[in-house]
Enzyme design. Sequence first.
Site, PDB file in Angstrom:
ATOM      1  N   LYS A 186     -43.849 -91.920  -3.171  1.00 51.83           N
ATOM      2  CA  LYS A 186     -42.963 -92.938  -3.753  1.00 51.83           C
ATOM      3  C   LYS A 186     -43.043 -92.836  -5.270  1.00 51.83           C
ATOM      4  O   LYS A 186     -44.119 -92.572  -5.821  1.00 51.83           O
ATOM      5  CB  LYS A 186     -43.392 -94.333  -3.276  1.00 51.83           C
ATOM      6  CG  LYS A 186     -42.433 -95.461  -3.651  1.00 51.83           C
ATOM      7  CD  LYS A 186     -42.900 -96.800  -3.061  1.00 51.83           C
ATOM      8  CE  LYS A 186     -41.900 -97.917  -3.331  1.00 51.83           C
ATOM      9  NZ  LYS A 186     -42.328 -99.210  -2.710  1.00 51.83           N
ATOM     10  N   SER A 242     -38.764-101.493   0.013  1.00 50.28           N
ATOM     11  CA  SER A 242     -38.357-100.700  -1.131  1.00 50.28           C
ATOM     12  C   SER A 242     -38.734 -99.220  -1.038  1.00 50.28           C
ATOM     13  O   SER A 242     -38.187 -98.395  -1.773  1.00 50.28           O
ATOM     14  CB  SER A 242     -39.031-101.280  -2.381  1.00 50.28           C
ATOM     15  OG  SER A 242     -40.437-101.123  -2.305  1.00 50.28           O
ATOM     16  N   SER A 272     -42.593-103.512   2.238  1.00 49.38           N
ATOM     17  CA  SER A 272     -41.884-102.335   1.704  1.00 49.38           C
ATOM     18  C   SER A 272     -42.268-100.992   2.312  1.00 49.38           C
ATOM     19  O   SER A 272     -41.621 -99.986   2.026  1.00 49.38           O
ATOM     20  CB  SER A 272     -42.055-102.274   0.188  1.00 49.38           C
ATOM     21  OG  SER A 272     -41.206-103.212  -0.429  1.00 49.38           O
TER      22      SER A 272
END
Lengths: 476, 105, 472
Positions: free
Chosen positions: C75, C150, C174
Amino acid sequence: MSEWETVIGLEVHSELATKTKLFCGCRNAFGDEPNVNICPTCIGLPGALPVLNEQAVELAMRIGASLHCDIRPSVFARKNYFYPDQAKDYQISQYDLPLNVDGWLDLPDGFRVGVTRAHMEEDTGKLTHVGASGRINAADHALVDYNRSGVPLVEIVSEPDMRTSAQARAYASELRGILVASGASDGRMEEGSMRVDANVSVRPAGSREFGTRCEIKNLNSLRSLGRAIDYEVARQIALLESGGVVAQETRHWDESAGRTEALRSKEEANDYRYFPEPDLVPLAPDAAWQDRVRSSLGPMPADRRATLVAALGGDPSAAEVDQINAVVDLGLDGLVNAASDAGAPASLALVRAANEVAAQSEAGSRLDAGAFASLLAMEAGGTLSATQSKAVLGALLERGGGDPAAVAKEMGFEAMAAGSLAAVVDEVVAANPGEWARFVDGDDKLMGFFTGKVMEATAKKANGKDVAAELRRRRG
Amino acid sequence: MSDERVTSSLSRDDVVHVAHLARLDLTDEEVELFTAQLRTVLDHAADVASLDLSHLEPSSHPIALENVLRADEPRPSLDRDEVLAAAPAVEDHRFRVPRIGAEAP
Amino acid sequence: MTTAVSLAAEVRSGARSARDVTDEALAAVAANDDRFHSFLDVMEDEARAQADAVDAAVAAGRDPGPLAGVPVALKDNLCTRGFATTCGSRILEGWRPPYDATVVEALRRAGAVAVGKTNMDEFAMGSSTENSAFGPTRNPRCTEKVPGGSSGGSAAAVAAGFAPLGLGSDTGGSIRQPAALCGVVGMKPTYGRVSRYGLVAFASSLDQIGPFATTVEDAALLYDAIAGHDPMDSTSLPSTPEPTLPSIGEGVEGIRIGLCRDLVDGCAADVAARVHEAADALAAAGAKVEEVSVPEFSYGLSAYYLIAPAEASSNLARYDGVRYGLRVDGADVEAMNTATRTAGFGAEVKRRVMLGTYALSAGYYDAYYAQAQRVRTLVMQAFDRAYDSYDVLLGATAPTTAFDLGAKVDDPMAMYMNDVCTIPSNLSGHPAISVPFGTGEDGLPVGVQVLAPALGEAMLFRVARVVEAHAP
Ligand SMILES: [Mg+2]
Ligand SMILES: [Zn+2]
């Protein structure tokens, strides 16, 4: 103005003498090249986290213990405001749960000033305003050096107990001595390791409630602290007596202009949105750690002054009180104690320390106590005159030690053998028969004359007392 | 639990004030939109705001730790040139910023 | 596709070179990611260099680590030294961190090969990856749908088969919610079990890094490699974690499982049906399954949307144009700060920063922030009571399957509702995992969530493995 009472509280920020910063391993050093002591944590890079420096906590506890504070479980909080010297745009400080609370500090005259709290926080970076001779308002731009960002501070907040600028100066000076004695800080105001802000207000004498206070910043010496308070008190009284009101504001002391000026500061800057710092956990030093800190503390300035007074045999003269304060302030009391323990008269040791040694306190702090002691012993024993003793002391200070007897010899100060003195006196008497006759008839004014002649003849090597004794012996 | 509900009193001016605190510049349209949207969230939060939880301590950490400390030992700092190379403006090995309007609070 | 467990075995045995595996992964991304936009930036050179280092270790007879040669998608809120780390934000566009996150170092030590930085909602604020400043990610199961968020980029990268493993961060769901929407495994460890050092903060007391994988076993393999104490993170747990892989096959015989109504009833019927099927499968496998209600969970969402924005409003203050990242000039510093942040942040970030600033501001702190932290205590106590009677809890991960791109972008509250089932574990700091379990009526993946008490990771994986084994 007698119908007005002044109320003063001080906020003192002291940097802690650690090797590294409060929350990262960067060096805590003064005067390095800009931005050489920076890391992700102290310049607020994304993803960086703080980890608390154990020695900073230890030193903060030393300060608390020296000020008779309760050491409490504490929590770090974020104080949020935007400013370019604040790398994260928040300061990690302690808010509603500070480490040290409810202490006091006694001034040398015995007046007790309450200490509200002494909490830990991080320092900011250093700003330089470029253009317009470095004045913030007209400057063209500014530069930031983050070497100081994250340096450990303890903020010591006093109760509004002081009533005169002299008390405020005495408090700051005594606190400085305590910070140094506790080993927490070097107390250097000129390098900014100790910074003082003063909260000043006035109220009609006898009134219970406080007047509106102003906070004065930029006080870089004890002298400017005193001057700034005196100016501010006069300003507030004049304002009130002319029917005006004092506005609660932060004011800047302008040392050269000798006055305080209101700062342009943002109104909403007061909404700091404090909340517990989620990247740190609570700090709760256990009883064992607190005891270790308390028992490791050396004597504080007050104790050290008392020791000197005792060495002088109690109730010192006004001059001696000043000498004692000066000697303790400069950390030269160890020298005096050692000398008197070694048999030298305490008063003589104190005088020399407060004058000749203090004059070169750098060298004085390095002076070998044993050498100092035996020098004073020689002077007290008459082997050296006061003048000679001072000369030898000067040499010892220059060399940072040495054997006083050897130094005295080398300077040609070796005391004269009684026999050789007698011989010189013979010569002088023979050379001045008339004067000698009148001296023998009792004209004491001639004592000085003959003493001078003997000194002349011995190139001042003779000891004045011995010469006088010899002359009287001859007169019978 | 108490019955009185806290409903958000968030005003347009609150949004403008908060935007300034957060150093954000909003168009009038954004102020309108954000005022409405933040009200919705705060009204939803009214259920929480109206609970009587005076008997509970706030938790700022999920897992309670205490006295996490590091030894006072220096660690290498970053390379100054590498850090300054990433800065928007630099002068004399320092971070350059426009003039500062006001003294620190 | 091949699992991480078997890939690592092949590379360790020398049957396959890490370089070959890496080149294949890089080629697949180059060929197909334009359809999904799961990566923001591919670490071509760094990946090949790391792969060669792993092969050299194997050739020299040194242990290349448990993740030898396994491609991992990172990420883009994990700091990678010298390689762009943007958090999906204009304000950090092109910023190259001068240091590696602790997890990135851990991956390298384990022999893993980081292949690129994945797309995300800006500063991890969102549940659809539509809040990325660099354009949305599409769900590999259906490109008209969002991948969740996310960490949508990492979830999509694993679902698309670009990498068998991915790392994400989970502040309110997330990791777990995008895992559910993309049909992969996603797990949030106990708070403090994985170091946050080098994870760009969203909400410090809630953020936790965790694994994405195609199987529960792979997720455990990655978790074991990144879990552990880090002296650089004050909230890192001091204990040394037990490896979870050895006990992962021990089954659920006699395990007490609470099917949590509060994490099912509010969900779409097809999602709820799958959760009940999973519960039946666990019962059939020997677990003691009962229904339980934890009504306090219903306050979680409101508390979360006060606590997370409050912490974020402070964490994101540092993006001021002074030291790094974007600067938009202004007449004085304040004007520069304001112009920079106004241009650099997207609408959702501005919304949450303002919400958090308001929640902390004078006069509202007690009513909002402090109260939300009390609710957090309430939720933690409720969990503790539930875990007196149950070893783990079971529920849905997300209330629905993947929704259409753009469906909720204009309705923040509707978007926030996606996190209703995942938020309680963030408030309590407990571990939880989402396991793919069949599909909904629309044929899109459904995720079943298993929740465990603090440090219950080994039990979590054991139960998840059984759920996985019975997935339709
Ligand atoms: Mg302060
Ligand atoms: Zn540092």
